[in-house]
Design a protein around this motif. Structure first.
Motif, PDB file in Angstrom:
ATOM      1  N   TYR A 117       0.823  -1.206   0.000  1.00 13.93           N
ATOM      2  CA  TYR A 117       0.000   0.000   0.000  1.00 13.93           C
ATOM      3  C   TYR A 117       0.860   1.260   0.000  1.00 13.93           C
ATOM      4  O   TYR A 117       0.388   2.346  -0.324  1.00 13.93           O
ATOM      5  CB  TYR A 117      -1.007  -0.011   1.163  1.00 13.93           C
ATOM      6  CG  TYR A 117      -0.415   0.281   2.529  1.00 13.93           C
ATOM      7  CD1 TYR A 117      -0.593   1.522   3.125  1.00 13.93           C
ATOM      8  CD2 TYR A 117       0.318  -0.676   3.226  1.00 13.93           C
ATOM      9  CE1 TYR A 117      -0.074   1.801   4.380  1.00 13.93           C
ATOM     10  CE2 TYR A 117       0.845  -0.411   4.459  1.00 13.93           C
ATOM     11  CZ  TYR A 117       0.642   0.828   5.050  1.00 13.93           C
ATOM     12  OH  TYR A 117       1.172   1.098   6.279  1.00 13.93           O
ATOM     13  N   GLN A 153       9.401   2.272   9.640  1.00 17.82           N
ATOM     14  CA  GLN A 153       7.926   2.305   9.627  1.00 17.82           C
ATOM     15  C   GLN A 153       7.396   2.401  11.060  1.00 17.82           C
ATOM     16  O   GLN A 153       7.843   3.232  11.813  1.00 17.82           O
ATOM     17  CB  GLN A 153       7.390   1.086   8.868  1.00 17.82           C
ATOM     18  CG  GLN A 153       7.653   1.188   7.369  1.00 17.82           C
ATOM     19  CD  GLN A 153       6.967   2.417   6.748  1.00 17.82           C
ATOM     20  OE1 GLN A 153       5.900   2.829   7.139  1.00 17.82           O
ATOM     21  NE2 GLN A 153       7.620   3.025   5.765  1.00 17.82           N
ATOM     22  N   SER A 154       6.514   1.488  11.429  1.00 21.25           N
ATOM     23  CA  SER A 154       5.849   1.613  12.732  1.00 21.25           C
ATOM     24  C   SER A 154       6.801   1.520  13.915  1.00 21.25           C
ATOM     25  O   SER A 154       6.424   1.872  15.031  1.00 21.25           O
ATOM     26  CB  SER A 154       4.817   0.489  12.850  1.00 21.25           C
ATOM     27  OG  SER A 154       3.602   0.988  13.288  1.00 21.25           O
ATOM     28  N   GLU A 250       5.073   7.583   0.871  1.00 24.76           N
ATOM     29  CA  GLU A 250       4.095   7.549   1.979  1.00 24.76           C
ATOM     30  C   GLU A 250       2.989   8.572   1.762  1.00 24.76           C
ATOM     31  O   GLU A 250       1.853   8.387   2.196  1.00 24.76           O
ATOM     32  CB  GLU A 250       4.773   7.926   3.304  1.00 24.76           C
ATOM     33  CG  GLU A 250       5.779   6.962   3.799  1.00 24.76           C
ATOM     34  CD  GLU A 250       5.306   6.216   5.035  1.00 24.76           C
ATOM     35  OE1 GLU A 250       4.183   6.457   5.500  1.00 24.76           O
ATOM     36  OE2 GLU A 250       6.069   5.370   5.499  1.00 24.76           O
ATOM     37  N   TYR A 283       5.259  12.749  11.030  1.00 20.86           N
ATOM     38  CA  TYR A 283       5.039  11.322  11.277  1.00 20.86           C
ATOM     39  C   TYR A 283       5.540  10.487  10.093  1.00 20.86           C
ATOM     40  O   TYR A 283       6.240   9.483  10.273  1.00 20.86           O
ATOM     41  CB  TYR A 283       3.539  11.076  11.546  1.00 20.86           C
ATOM     42  CG  TYR A 283       3.168   9.610  11.461  1.00 20.86           C
ATOM     43  CD1 TYR A 283       3.599   8.692  12.412  1.00 20.86           C
ATOM     44  CD2 TYR A 283       2.395   9.141  10.393  1.00 20.86           C
ATOM     45  CE1 TYR A 283       3.277   7.344  12.302  1.00 20.86           C
ATOM     46  CE2 TYR A 283       2.068   7.792  10.284  1.00 20.86           C
ATOM     47  CZ  TYR A 283       2.517   6.904  11.241  1.00 20.86           C
ATOM     48  OH  TYR A 283       2.222   5.572  11.141  1.00 20.86           O
ATOM     49  N   TYR A 335       0.423  -5.076  16.456  1.00 21.18           N
ATOM     50  CA  TYR A 335      -0.829  -4.943  15.702  1.00 21.18           C
ATOM     51  C   TYR A 335      -1.930  -5.753  16.380  1.00 21.18           C
ATOM     52  O   TYR A 335      -1.954  -5.889  17.607  1.00 21.18           O
ATOM     53  CB  TYR A 335      -0.633  -5.363  14.237  1.00 21.18           C
ATOM     54  CG  TYR A 335       0.430  -4.572  13.522  1.00 21.18           C
ATOM     55  CD1 TYR A 335       0.420  -3.176  13.530  1.00 21.18           C
ATOM     56  CD2 TYR A 335       1.439  -5.208  12.815  1.00 21.18           C
ATOM     57  CE1 TYR A 335       1.387  -2.439  12.856  1.00 21.18           C
ATOM     58  CE2 TYR A 335       2.410  -4.480  12.132  1.00 21.18           C
ATOM     59  CZ  TYR A 335       2.376  -3.101  12.174  1.00 21.18           C
ATOM     60  OH  TYR A 335       3.324  -2.389  11.524  1.00 21.18           O
ATOM     61  N   VAL A 353       5.535  -2.395   9.074  1.00 26.36           N
ATOM     62  CA  VAL A 353       5.114  -3.017   7.814  1.00 26.36           C
ATOM     63  C   VAL A 353       6.268  -3.228   6.827  1.00 26.36           C
ATOM     64  O   VAL A 353       6.087  -3.864   5.797  1.00 26.36           O
ATOM     65  CB  VAL A 353       3.975  -2.229   7.105  1.00 26.36           C
ATOM     66  CG1 VAL A 353       2.673  -2.378   7.852  1.00 26.36           C
ATOM     67  CG2 VAL A 353       4.346  -0.776   6.908  1.00 26.36           C
TER      68      VAL A 353
HETATM   69  N1  GLU Z   1       3.962   4.516   7.516  1.00 23.42           N
HETATM   70  C1  GLU Z   1       3.034   3.466   7.783  1.00 23.42           C
HETATM   71  C2  GLU Z   1       1.628   4.009   7.917  1.00 23.42           C
HETATM   72  O1  GLU Z   1       1.423   4.963   8.574  1.00 23.42           O
HETATM   73  C3  GLU Z   1       3.453   2.758   9.038  1.00 23.42           C
HETATM   74  C4  GLU Z   1       2.619   1.540   9.246  1.00 23.42           C
HETATM   75  C5  GLU Z   1       3.263   0.466  10.076  1.00 23.42           C
HETATM   76  O2  GLU Z   1       4.437   0.153   9.935  1.00 23.42           O
HETATM   77  O3  GLU Z   1       2.510  -0.084  10.863  1.00 23.42           O
HETATM   78  O4  GLU Z   1       0.728   3.503   7.320  1.00 23.42           O
END
Ligand code: GLU
Length: 511
Positions: A117, A153-154, A250, A283, A335, A353
């Motif tokens: 995505y 990422q997260s 992003e 972010y 998650y 992710v």
């Molecule tokens: N940049 C991703 C988002 O905000 C991070 C998601 C993730 O790694 O959980 O969708």
């Protein structure tokens, strides 16, 4: 004077330990080899100078005690800890061989799908797989594609949260963010009953925490501060960067994050005057910070070490910040798998992710697994499998400590402390002739022939005190009925000293 003398004696003792053939000198490779087996390399600041000095010596240089004393003058204590097996994982070499085995086993898994995505993430190579770990003493090990960089990422979320905590304090931060697992996907369009994000480990909470950080600064400075924080947490290991391509990528599919932002704004969850666009931009920047598994493992080790970086000794986070962060990583970091993870793995962790999982084993080590294919919940397939295998072998679950006598291994130095206590319990029961207690200890797997520092066993004590039923029981259970204590005495000697004739008869095997 005493200290100088002590230092000299300790240096000589260490040197003798290295010079096992009594040649009066050792090869520099011997020292390098021993450090390497302990997991120590030049990136550990306490050893950098020693490595530099050793590197400057010719390839086959021999080091005598005088030169050794010179080389180790400023590093004697850490070196002694390392060479005498006093680091947190004394047998680091064997532990790493186990990690290798689990790595190769996990490498065979083929399932999972790369996150697509975010267009830039879709380009990741699905075959990449790397594991790194760093202990609270700075022992490091890496295997696989450890030179490849990937985006956090997260996994930036714990660091954004920590920064907000340190700048504003717990009370203020939690006026804007909850502390409950959401029970839903990381980017679900949902808030808690107070109209706040459920926790800082999901998108809404991280966006909120990002809005709280350095609100007076522009994003260039905020990003530079965040990269600086990662650098300090990772012990200044190389490889911390920023992927502009990911950042731009992003922005494209960011509707959901914008929606979360507007939803929170509608609920007046942000502090007054929050610039939402700037907050979201910051972010996304944080998510696009790039690093390697080695750097991420060291950052995890900083969390494992109460906020002190094990490689530099620098305080990166306050201990109470780390405690709060680990608590939320434990309950919300994986998650919609967080509850299952807490149940089966029982460790604070954060998943991203990009396929990375950062795991913290408090007071022991930080671990990172990176492999891009994800399961349906967004966690790295290999990452989860690796941790499951690891936890089958080692007593790392937060509550494994209640299974004191289980068959999982524990590579920690403190293990000997537990073993020692159990031996003392056994010996105490033996000296009192408490057969019931000895039977209970045997039932939970305690080795009935174990000895204390003086080599005294349960049989020595039972024989010395004349506890015939217990002696009868013990000699049927153990192989060696004549173990020697440090004074060279057997249980029979003890029985003779106490004139316990029936026991003398039993132990001497005569009628
Ligand atoms: N940049 C991703 C988002 O905000 C991070 C998601 C993730 O790694 O959980 O969708």
């Amino acid at each position: 004077m005493f200290t100088v003398e002590n230092h000299r004696l300790q240096t000589e003792q260490l040197f003798r330990g290295l010079d096992q053939d009594h040649q009066g000198s050792v090869d520099k490779q011997t020292i390098l080899y021993r450090l390497q087996r302990a997991g120590i390399d030049h990136t550990h600041q306490l050893f950098t100078e020693l490595f530099d000095q050793l590197t400057q010596l010719p390839e086959h240089a021999r080091i005598d005690c005088a030169l050794f004393a010179q080389l180790t003058e400023h590093h004697l204590k850490p070196l002694a800890k390392c060479l005498q097996g006093e680091l947190i994982i004394p047998d680091f070499h064997s532990f790493c061989r186990e990690i290798e085995t689990i790595y190769h086993h996990t490498a065979q898994l083929q399932s999972g799908h790369i996150a697509n995505y975010i267009p830039e993430l879709a380009k990741a190579d699905p075959t990449k797989f790397a594991v790194s770990l760093c202990t609270v003493d700075g022992q490091q090990f890496s295997i696989g594609d450890t030179n490849s960089g990937f985006c956090v990422q997260s996994i930036c979320k714990p660091f954004i949260y920590n920064t907000a905590l340190e700048q504003l304090g717990e009370t203020k931060v939690h006026q804007h963010i909850g502390r409950e697992p959401s029970g839903q996907a990381f980017n679900e369009l949902t808030l808690n009953k107070k109209g706040l994000p459920h926790n800082p480990m999901i998108n809404a909470g991280a966006i909120m925490a990002a809005s709280l950080i350095s609100a007076d600064k522009g994003n260039a400075d905020r990003l530079a501060d965040m990269i600086g924080l990662w650098q300090r947490a990772s012990g200044n290991l190389s490889g911390i960067g920023f992927s502009n391509a990911t950042h731009v990528s992003e922005l494209d599919p960011a509707d959901r994050n914008y929606a979360l932002g507007y939803f929170m704004r509608e609920n007046q969850a942000f502090p007054p005057n929050t610039n939402l666009t700037q907050t979201l931009e910051f972010y996304f920047q944080c998510c696009s910070i790039e690093l390697t598994t080695q750097a991420l493992a060291c950052s995890a080790a900083t969390l494992a070490n109460a906020g002190i970086c094990p490689l530099t000794g620098q305080c990166v986070f306050a201990a109470d910040t780390v405690k709060n962060c680990l608590s939320l990583m434990y309950s919300c970091g994986m998650y919609d798998f967080s509850g299952e993870w807490a149940f089966t793995i029982g460790l604070p962790a954060k998943s991203g992710v990009s396929g990375a999982i950062m795991v913290v084993i408090p007071d022991l080590l930080g671990l990172t697994i990176w492999s891009p294919p994800l399961d349906t919940l967004g966690n790295s397939v290999k990452g989860i499998h690796f941790c499951q295998q690891l936890l089958q072998t080692y007593a790392f679950h937060n509550y494994d400590s209640v299974l004191k006598y289980g068959d999982k291994r524990d590579p920690r130095r403190q293990q000997h402390g537990w073993q020692f206590n159990i031996t003392l319990t056994l010996l105490d029961a033996a000296s009192r002739g408490d057969l019931d207690e000895v039977l209970r200890l045997a039932a939970i797997g305690v080795d009935l022939s174990s000895a204390d520092y003086d080599g005294r066993t349960a049989l020595h004590l039972a024989a010395a005190e004349g506890h015939l039923p217990l002696v009868c029981y013990l000699i049927k259970q153990i192989d060696d009925i004549a173990p020697l204590d440090r004074w060279g005495n057997t249980p029979l000697d003890d029985a003779q000293r106490g004139r316990h004739s029936s026991i003398i008869t039993l132990l001497s095997g005569s009628d």
